[in-house]
Design a protein around this motif. Structure first.
Motif, PDB file in Angstrom:
ATOM      1  N   TYR A   1       5.052 -34.535  38.920  1.00 51.99           N
ATOM      2  CA  TYR A   1       4.284 -35.613  39.553  1.00 51.99           C
ATOM      3  C   TYR A   1       2.715 -35.326  39.270  1.00 51.99           C
ATOM      4  CZ  TYR A   1       2.005 -38.160  43.478  1.00 51.99           C
ATOM      5  OH  TYR A   1       1.138 -39.162  44.072  1.00 51.99           O
TER       6      TYR A   1
ATOM      7  N   ILE B   1     -10.508 -35.636  36.755  1.00 47.49           N
ATOM      8  CA  ILE B   1      -9.355 -36.086  37.631  1.00 47.49           C
ATOM      9  C   ILE B   1      -9.987 -37.149  38.363  1.00 47.49           C
ATOM     10  CG2 ILE B   1      -7.495 -35.687  38.983  1.00 47.49           C
ATOM     11  CD1 ILE B   1      -7.430 -32.718  38.264  1.00 47.49           C
ATOM     12  N   THR B   2      -9.618 -38.652  38.346  1.00 51.06           N
ATOM     13  CA  THR B   2     -10.080 -39.281  39.184  1.00 51.06           C
ATOM     14  C   THR B   2      -9.966 -38.879  40.548  1.00 51.06           C
ATOM     15  OG1 THR B   2      -7.981 -40.498  39.817  1.00 51.06           O
ATOM     16  CG2 THR B   2      -9.430 -41.003  37.839  1.00 51.06           C
TER      17      THR B   2
ATOM     18  N   GLU C   1      -9.424 -40.779  43.112  1.00 47.63           N
ATOM     19  CA  GLU C   1      -8.153 -41.249  43.785  1.00 47.63           C
ATOM     20  C   GLU C   1      -7.132 -40.306  43.478  1.00 47.63           C
ATOM     21  OE1 GLU C   1      -9.866 -43.053  41.540  1.00 47.63           O
ATOM     22  OE2 GLU C   1     -10.905 -44.423  43.116  1.00 47.63           O
ATOM     23  N   HIS C   2      -6.930 -39.719  42.326  1.00 43.13           N
ATOM     24  CA  HIS C   2      -5.786 -38.689  41.928  1.00 43.13           C
ATOM     25  C   HIS C   2      -6.259 -37.432  42.689  1.00 43.13           C
ATOM     26  CE1 HIS C   2      -4.287 -40.929  37.991  1.00 43.13           C
ATOM     27  NE2 HIS C   2      -3.971 -41.310  39.246  1.00 43.13           N
TER      28      HIS C   2
ATOM     29  N   GLU D   1       1.763 -38.007  36.602  1.00 40.82           N
ATOM     30  CA  GLU D   1       1.276 -39.289  37.329  1.00 40.82           C
ATOM     31  C   GLU D   1      -0.368 -38.754  37.761  1.00 40.82           C
ATOM     32  OE1 GLU D   1       3.123 -41.855  37.622  1.00 40.82           O
ATOM     33  OE2 GLU D   1       4.549 -40.635  36.657  1.00 40.82           O
ATOM     34  N   LEU D   2      -0.569 -37.668  38.229  1.00 41.52           N
ATOM     35  CA  LEU D   2      -2.016 -37.635  38.765  1.00 41.52           C
ATOM     36  C   LEU D   2      -3.006 -36.849  37.552  1.00 41.52           C
ATOM     37  CD1 LEU D   2      -1.110 -36.673  42.231  1.00 41.52           C
ATOM     38  CD2 LEU D   2      -1.549 -38.800  41.588  1.00 41.52           C
ATOM     39  N   LYS D   3      -2.325 -36.660  36.567  1.00 40.24           N
ATOM     40  CA  LYS D   3      -3.077 -35.859  35.321  1.00 40.24           C
ATOM     41  C   LYS D   3      -3.929 -34.545  35.930  1.00 40.24           C
ATOM     42  CE  LYS D   3      -2.238 -39.533  33.256  1.00 40.24           C
ATOM     43  NZ  LYS D   3      -0.687 -39.556  32.648  1.00 40.24           N
ATOM     44  N   ASP D   4      -3.128 -33.848  36.803  1.00 41.36           N
ATOM     45  CA  ASP D   4      -3.630 -32.739  37.236  1.00 41.36           C
ATOM     46  C   ASP D   4      -2.630 -31.337  36.702  1.00 41.36           C
ATOM     47  OD1 ASP D   4      -4.676 -30.250  38.611  1.00 41.36           O
ATOM     48  OD2 ASP D   4      -4.770 -31.214  40.590  1.00 41.36           O
TER      49      ASP D   4
ATOM     50  N   GLN E   1      -4.775 -37.874  46.169  1.00 47.74           N
ATOM     51  CA  GLN E   1      -3.485 -37.602  46.401  1.00 47.74           C
ATOM     52  C   GLN E   1      -2.884 -36.473  46.180  1.00 47.74           C
ATOM     53  OE1 GLN E   1      -3.158 -41.233  43.329  1.00 47.74           O
ATOM     54  NE2 GLN E   1      -1.231 -41.590  44.666  1.00 47.74           N
ATOM     55  N   VAL E   2      -3.402 -35.474  45.268  1.00 54.46           N
ATOM     56  CA  VAL E   2      -3.017 -34.076  44.844  1.00 54.46           C
ATOM     57  C   VAL E   2      -3.276 -33.428  46.202  1.00 54.46           C
ATOM     58  CG1 VAL E   2      -3.886 -32.116  44.125  1.00 54.46           C
ATOM     59  CG2 VAL E   2      -3.571 -34.278  42.817  1.00 54.46           C
TER      60      VAL E   2
END
Length: 157
Positions: free
Chosen positions: A124, A7-8, A10-11, A128-131, A14-15
């Protein structure tokens, strides 16, 4: 050392920020449930007192779990009253009276509000966040709150 879990950064940030808000909501709900435990009055005082105790104990475990999820993603969990109040969407103000029914209504409204917010974030986190891990985790939180809300709702029938 930052986590390298696919997971980046940035993501992950956000998480973590979203989880910080969830933790704040959990803390405010925990505090309001403690208030109910300490200050409930009425004919069913003893059973209500014990019921609210079981609910705040569950919320205590949830808070710890959310904070540990934040830490597992490489970020720090908020841990001050000021930060919780700035991050929560719940109000710490009691809008009902100190009767069992008043506390049941107040806490039920907060649980249902939190359930809606958690439900909105599931996709989301995943899409969006790939988590997917946090998406699954939040699904579990939502299910815990649905059960707690059911217990509160059952007292109002």
């Amino acid at each position: 050392m930052k986590p390298n879990i696919g997971i980046t950064p940035e993501h992950l940030a956000q998480v973590a920020h979203s989880l910080n808000s969830i933790l704040a909501d959990e803390f405010v709900l925990y505090t309001k449930t403690r208030n109910a435990h300490w200050n409930v009055e009425g004919a069913n005082f003893h059973s209500n007192h014990l019921f609210f105790e079981s609910q705040y104990e569950q919320l205590d475990e949830i808070m710890d779990s959310v904070a540990e999820r934040i830490r597992s993603l490489g970020h720090y969990a908020p841990a001050t009253l000021k930060s919780f109040l700035s991050l929560t969407h719940l109000s710490e103000v009691l809008h009902e009276n100190n009767s069992g029914e008043g506390f049941f209504k107040e806490l039920l409204n907060d649980h249902e509000s939190l359930i809606i917010r958690l439900r909105e974030q599931i996709n989301y986190f995943a899409n969006e966040l790939k988590d997917l891990g946090t998406s699954d985790y939040v699904t579990g939180l939502m299910e815990n709150h649905e059960k707690m809300a059911w217990m509160l709702r059952s007292h109002l029938r």
